[in-house]
Design a protein around this motif. Structure first.
Motif, PDB file in Angstrom:
ATOM      1  N   VAL A  48      85.133  -6.195  97.699  1.00  0.00           N
ATOM      2  CA  VAL A  48      84.335  -7.376  98.011  1.00  0.00           C
ATOM      3  C   VAL A  48      83.022  -7.317  97.237  1.00  0.00           C
ATOM      4  O   VAL A  48      82.274  -6.340  97.319  1.00  0.00           O
ATOM      5  N   GLU A  49      82.756  -8.385  96.490  1.00  0.00           N
ATOM      6  CA  GLU A  49      81.589  -8.469  95.619  1.00  0.00           C
ATOM      7  C   GLU A  49      80.367  -9.016  96.364  1.00  0.00           C
ATOM      8  O   GLU A  49      80.497  -9.786  97.319  1.00  0.00           O
ATOM      9  N   ALA A  50      79.201  -8.652  95.862  1.00  0.00           N
ATOM     10  CA  ALA A  50      77.939  -9.181  96.378  1.00  0.00           C
ATOM     11  C   ALA A  50      77.788 -10.638  95.941  1.00  0.00           C
ATOM     12  O   ALA A  50      78.033 -10.965  94.781  1.00  0.00           O
ATOM     13  N   LEU A  51      77.380 -11.475  96.870  1.00  0.00           N
ATOM     14  CA  LEU A  51      77.154 -12.889  96.566  1.00  0.00           C
ATOM     15  C   LEU A  51      75.707 -13.163  96.182  1.00  0.00           C
ATOM     16  O   LEU A  51      75.383 -14.251  95.725  1.00  0.00           O
ATOM     17  N   PHE A  52      74.847 -12.162  96.384  1.00  0.00           N
ATOM     18  CA  PHE A  52      73.438 -12.278  96.006  1.00  0.00           C
ATOM     19  C   PHE A  52      72.912 -10.898  95.637  1.00  0.00           C
ATOM     20  O   PHE A  52      73.498  -9.883  96.008  1.00  0.00           O
ATOM     21  N   ALA A  53      71.813 -10.860  94.905  1.00  0.00           N
ATOM     22  CA  ALA A  53      71.222  -9.608  94.438  1.00  0.00           C
ATOM     23  C   ALA A  53      70.147  -9.133  95.414  1.00  0.00           C
ATOM     24  O   ALA A  53      69.520  -9.935  96.101  1.00  0.00           O
ATOM     25  N   GLY A  54      69.940  -7.825  95.455  1.00  0.00           N
ATOM     26  CA  GLY A  54      68.899  -7.266  96.302  1.00  0.00           C
ATOM     27  C   GLY A  54      69.108  -5.784  96.522  1.00  0.00           C
ATOM     28  O   GLY A  54      69.788  -5.117  95.747  1.00  0.00           O
ATOM     29  N   GLN A  55      68.519  -5.279  97.592  1.00  0.00           N
ATOM     30  CA  GLN A  55      68.642  -3.870  97.950  1.00  0.00           C
ATOM     31  C   GLN A  55      69.202  -3.763  99.364  1.00  0.00           C
ATOM     32  O   GLN A  55      68.746  -4.457 100.275  1.00  0.00           O
ATOM     33  N   VAL A  56      70.189  -2.892  99.533  1.00  0.00           N
ATOM     34  CA  VAL A  56      70.789  -2.673 100.849  1.00  0.00           C
ATOM     35  C   VAL A  56      69.772  -1.934 101.717  1.00  0.00           C
ATOM     36  O   VAL A  56      69.316  -0.857 101.345  1.00  0.00           O
ATOM     37  N   VAL A  57      69.411  -2.533 102.852  1.00  0.00           N
ATOM     38  CA  VAL A  57      68.433  -1.892 103.739  1.00  0.00           C
ATOM     39  C   VAL A  57      69.050  -1.432 105.062  1.00  0.00           C
ATOM     40  O   VAL A  57      68.457  -0.622 105.768  1.00  0.00           O
ATOM     41  N   ASP A  58      70.241  -1.944 105.393  1.00  0.00           N
ATOM     42  CA  ASP A  58      70.895  -1.530 106.635  1.00  0.00           C
ATOM     43  C   ASP A  58      72.387  -1.808 106.530  1.00  0.00           C
ATOM     44  O   ASP A  58      72.785  -2.866 106.048  1.00  0.00           O
ATOM     45  N   VAL A  59      73.192  -0.850 106.949  1.00  0.00           N
ATOM     46  CA  VAL A  59      74.646  -1.030 107.017  1.00  0.00           C
ATOM     47  C   VAL A  59      75.006  -1.025 108.499  1.00  0.00           C
ATOM     48  O   VAL A  59      74.717  -0.067 109.213  1.00  0.00           O
ATOM     49  N   LYS A  60      75.622  -2.095 108.968  1.00  0.00           N
ATOM     50  CA  LYS A  60      75.898  -2.290 110.399  1.00  0.00           C
ATOM     51  C   LYS A  60      77.248  -1.751 110.849  1.00  0.00           C
ATOM     52  O   LYS A  60      77.467  -1.590 112.041  1.00  0.00           O
ATOM     53  N   VAL A  61      78.184  -1.534 109.903  1.00  0.00           N
ATOM     54  CA  VAL A  61      79.525  -1.056 110.264  1.00  0.00           C
ATOM     55  C   VAL A  61      79.857   0.188 109.448  1.00  0.00           C
ATOM     56  O   VAL A  61      79.382   0.366 108.339  1.00  0.00           O
ATOM     57  N   SER A  62      80.684   1.032 110.019  1.00  0.00           N
ATOM     58  CA  SER A  62      81.053   2.289 109.375  1.00  0.00           C
ATOM     59  C   SER A  62      82.465   2.225 108.797  1.00  0.00           C
ATOM     60  O   SER A  62      83.251   1.344 109.154  1.00  0.00           O
ATOM     61  N   ILE A  63      82.770   3.181 107.957  1.00  0.00           N
ATOM     62  CA  ILE A  63      84.132   3.317 107.442  1.00  0.00           C
ATOM     63  C   ILE A  63      85.064   3.497 108.636  1.00  0.00           C
ATOM     64  O   ILE A  63      84.779   4.261 109.554  1.00  0.00           O
ATOM     65  N   GLY A  64      86.163   2.747 108.630  1.00  0.00           N
ATOM     66  CA  GLY A  64      87.121   2.799 109.733  1.00  0.00           C
ATOM     67  C   GLY A  64      86.919   1.724 110.782  1.00  0.00           C
ATOM     68  O   GLY A  64      87.787   1.509 111.627  1.00  0.00           O
ATOM     69  N   ASP A  65      85.780   1.032 110.730  1.00  0.00           N
ATOM     70  CA  ASP A  65      85.520  -0.038 111.695  1.00  0.00           C
ATOM     71  C   ASP A  65      86.331  -1.283 111.373  1.00  0.00           C
ATOM     72  O   ASP A  65      86.459  -1.665 110.205  1.00  0.00           O
TER      73      ASP A  65
END
Length: 80
Positions: A48-65
């Motif tokens: 899944v590609e980014a639809l906008f540019a920026g910096q990731v500041v928080d990831v809400k879901v983990s691998i396996g979720d």
């Protein structure tokens, strides 16, 4: 400005998936079109590609979720 990364509708029959890999962890700078994460659905693993540019500041879901269409997966800081 902060902007949410939502899980998109990948096809007419796919409403959910499982996160298999985060390619851009917290702190990563992301350009439009770069792959953010991979998600496995009933039929395939999708990048899944980014639809906008920026910096990731928080990831809400983990691998396996398990995630559903329009779930908030991450938050990015974007300019403007």
């Amino acid at each position: 400005m902060k902007r949410e990364v939502l899980f998109p509708k990948l096809s007419t029959k796919t409403d959910q998936g499982v996160i298999t890999e985060w390619l851009k962890p917290v702190g990563s700078k992301v350009a439009i079109g770069e792959i953010l994460y991979e998600v496995e659905t009933e039929k395939a693993v999708h990048e899944v590609e980014a639809l906008f540019a920026g910096q990731v500041v928080d990831v809400k879901v983990s691998i396996g979720d398990e995630v559903f269409v329009d779930d908030v997966l991450a938050v990015m800081e974007v300019e403007g």
